[in-house]
Motif scaffolding. Structure first.
Motif, PDB file in Angstrom:
ATOM      1  N   ASP A  62      -2.370   8.250  -1.782  1.00  0.00           N
ATOM      2  CA  ASP A  62      -1.888   8.593  -0.522  1.00  0.00           C
ATOM      3  C   ASP A  62      -1.921   7.940   0.459  1.00  0.00           C
ATOM      4  OD1 ASP A  62      -0.077  10.365  -2.232  1.00  0.00           O
ATOM      5  OD2 ASP A  62      -1.662  12.044  -2.133  1.00  0.00           O
ATOM      6  N   LYS A  63      -2.941   6.938   0.731  1.00  0.00           N
ATOM      7  CA  LYS A  63      -3.172   6.408   1.802  1.00  0.00           C
ATOM      8  C   LYS A  63      -3.554   4.957   1.358  1.00  0.00           C
ATOM      9  CE  LYS A  63      -5.284  10.372   4.394  1.00  0.00           C
ATOM     10  NZ  LYS A  63      -6.450  10.771   4.908  1.00  0.00           N
ATOM     11  N   ILE A 105       8.070  12.635   6.727  1.00  0.00           N
ATOM     12  CA  ILE A 105       7.167  12.714   5.580  1.00  0.00           C
ATOM     13  C   ILE A 105       8.053  12.740   4.310  1.00  0.00           C
ATOM     14  CG2 ILE A 105       5.320  13.883   4.319  1.00  0.00           C
ATOM     15  CD1 ILE A 105       4.208  12.818   7.093  1.00  0.00           C
ATOM     16  N   GLY A 106       7.783  11.829   3.341  1.00  0.00           N
ATOM     17  CA  GLY A 106       8.669  11.778   2.218  1.00  0.00           C
ATOM     18  C   GLY A 106       9.726  10.565   2.260  1.00  0.00           C
ATOM     19  N   ARG A 108      11.266   6.964   2.157  1.00  0.00           N
ATOM     20  CA  ARG A 108      10.873   5.792   1.373  1.00  0.00           C
ATOM     21  C   ARG A 108      11.319   4.750   2.026  1.00  0.00           C
ATOM     22  NH1 ARG A 108      10.349   7.202  -4.944  1.00  0.00           N
ATOM     23  NH2 ARG A 108       8.754   8.968  -4.740  1.00  0.00           N
ATOM     24  N   GLU A 121       6.109   5.435   0.221  1.00  0.00           N
ATOM     25  CA  GLU A 121       6.507   6.652   0.560  1.00  0.00           C
ATOM     26  C   GLU A 121       5.448   6.872   1.537  1.00  0.00           C
ATOM     27  OE1 GLU A 121       7.892   9.799  -1.761  1.00  0.00           O
ATOM     28  OE2 GLU A 121       6.080  10.903  -1.125  1.00  0.00           O
ATOM     29  N   ARG A 123       3.484   9.261   3.728  1.00  0.00           N
ATOM     30  CA  ARG A 123       2.604  10.500   3.225  1.00  0.00           C
ATOM     31  C   ARG A 123       2.185  11.111   4.387  1.00  0.00           C
ATOM     32  NH1 ARG A 123       4.163  12.666  -1.070  1.00  0.00           N
ATOM     33  NH2 ARG A 123       2.088  13.032  -1.521  1.00  0.00           N
ATOM     34  N   SER A 124       1.508  10.561   5.306  1.00  0.00           N
ATOM     35  CA  SER A 124       0.935  11.380   6.416  1.00  0.00           C
ATOM     36  C   SER A 124       0.511  10.380   7.539  1.00  0.00           C
ATOM     37  CB  SER A 124      -0.534  12.018   6.015  1.00  0.00           C
ATOM     38  OG  SER A 124      -1.282  10.967   5.789  1.00  0.00           O
ATOM     39  N   TYR A 154       0.430   6.655   7.056  1.00  0.00           N
ATOM     40  CA  TYR A 154      -0.210   6.053   5.687  1.00  0.00           C
ATOM     41  C   TYR A 154       0.760   6.227   4.755  1.00  0.00           C
ATOM     42  CZ  TYR A 154      -5.120   6.227   7.180  1.00  0.00           C
ATOM     43  OH  TYR A 154      -6.430   6.202   7.728  1.00  0.00           O
ATOM     44  N   LEU A 155       0.925   5.321   3.675  1.00  0.00           N
ATOM     45  CA  LEU A 155       1.903   5.134   2.782  1.00  0.00           C
ATOM     46  C   LEU A 155       1.310   5.111   1.243  1.00  0.00           C
ATOM     47  CD1 LEU A 155       3.453   1.651   4.472  1.00  0.00           C
ATOM     48  CD2 LEU A 155       4.282   4.334   4.743  1.00  0.00           C
ATOM     49  N   LYS A 156       2.244   5.845   0.493  1.00  0.00           N
ATOM     50  CA  LYS A 156       1.909   5.622  -1.092  1.00  0.00           C
ATOM     51  C   LYS A 156       2.550   4.396  -1.719  1.00  0.00           C
ATOM     52  CE  LYS A 156       2.552   8.260  -5.086  1.00  0.00           C
ATOM     53  NZ  LYS A 156       1.359   9.151  -5.779  1.00  0.00           N
ATOM     54  N   VAL A 158       5.069   3.313  -4.263  1.00  0.00           N
ATOM     55  CA  VAL A 158       5.673   3.809  -5.325  1.00  0.00           C
ATOM     56  C   VAL A 158       5.937   2.822  -6.270  1.00  0.00           C
ATOM     57  CG1 VAL A 158       7.842   4.960  -5.722  1.00  0.00           C
ATOM     58  CG2 VAL A 158       6.671   5.652  -3.781  1.00  0.00           C
TER      59      VAL A 158
END
Length: 188
Positions: A62-63, A105-106, A108, A121, A123-124, A154-156, A158
């Motif tokens: 998630d980061k 948040i969410g 993309r 994505e 995330r925070s 911070y990005l996930k 995908v």
């Protein structure tokens, strides 16, 4: 879809990886990020050639990446009356034309082309520690940084692939409603 009002497509200004580990005020840190040239592979845990020191607060799915807008860096440049080069705040991705502060948040983004680019994505927000203050040489700067809401995201990862400076960034999904980075940071 791009954000309404965009005149030019958003793009990746710089891809930044750790230059050297440095001793922060409390612990070792990989905040010294600097631009690299050419395509950089991106996996589920971030950029090839990068690292994080304290995995309690940095890294993980998630980061995996930290993005910061050039427009926010320019704002800080004026505010602090100094140059803010890509990577100074420890970001992996320096963007232009993408409102990260008001990203939801969410949300993309596709960075680069559909064949070898990536999808990330939001995330925070970042919640920096004293290492940021030490990096910029201003005591307690990290608190001032958070108070503005201009903290980056911070990005996930995908979808894995490669990124490089100059890649186009397209918002491919934006939730109908949600919490922005600034709101999640407590500043808005």
């Amino acid at each position: 879809m791009d954000h309404p009002g965009d005149l030019m497509p958003a793009q990746l200004v710089a891809v930044n990886v750790v230059h050297e580990l440095i001793r922060g005020p409390v612990r070792w840190t990989a905040i010294d990020k600097r631009p690299v040239t050419g395509p950089v592979p991106v996996g589920e845990l971030g950029l090839a050639g990068d690292q994080q020191c304290d995995k309690r607060f940095h890294g993980g799915p998630d980061k995996a990446l930290y993005a910061y807008a050039e427009e926010d860096a320019d704002w800080w440049s004026t505010e602090l009356d100094r140059d803010i080069p890509p990577g100074l705040f420890g970001e992996n991705l320096t963007t232009h034309g993408l409102d990260i502060t008001h990203a939801l948040i969410g949300e993309r983004w596709r960075i680069g082309g559909p064949k070898n680019g990536i999808v990330v994505e939001v995330r925070s927000p970042r919640d920096p520690c004293g290492n940021l203050s030490a990096r910029v040489g201003i005591p307690k700067f990290h608190r001032r940084f958070v108070a503005t809401g201009r903290v980056g995201a911070y990005l996930k990862v995908v979808s894995t692939g490669r990124v490089q400076a100059g890649n186009r960034i397209v918002v491919v999904h934006r939730p109908d409603r949600g919490v922005s980075i600034a709101e999640a940071s407590g500043a808005a």
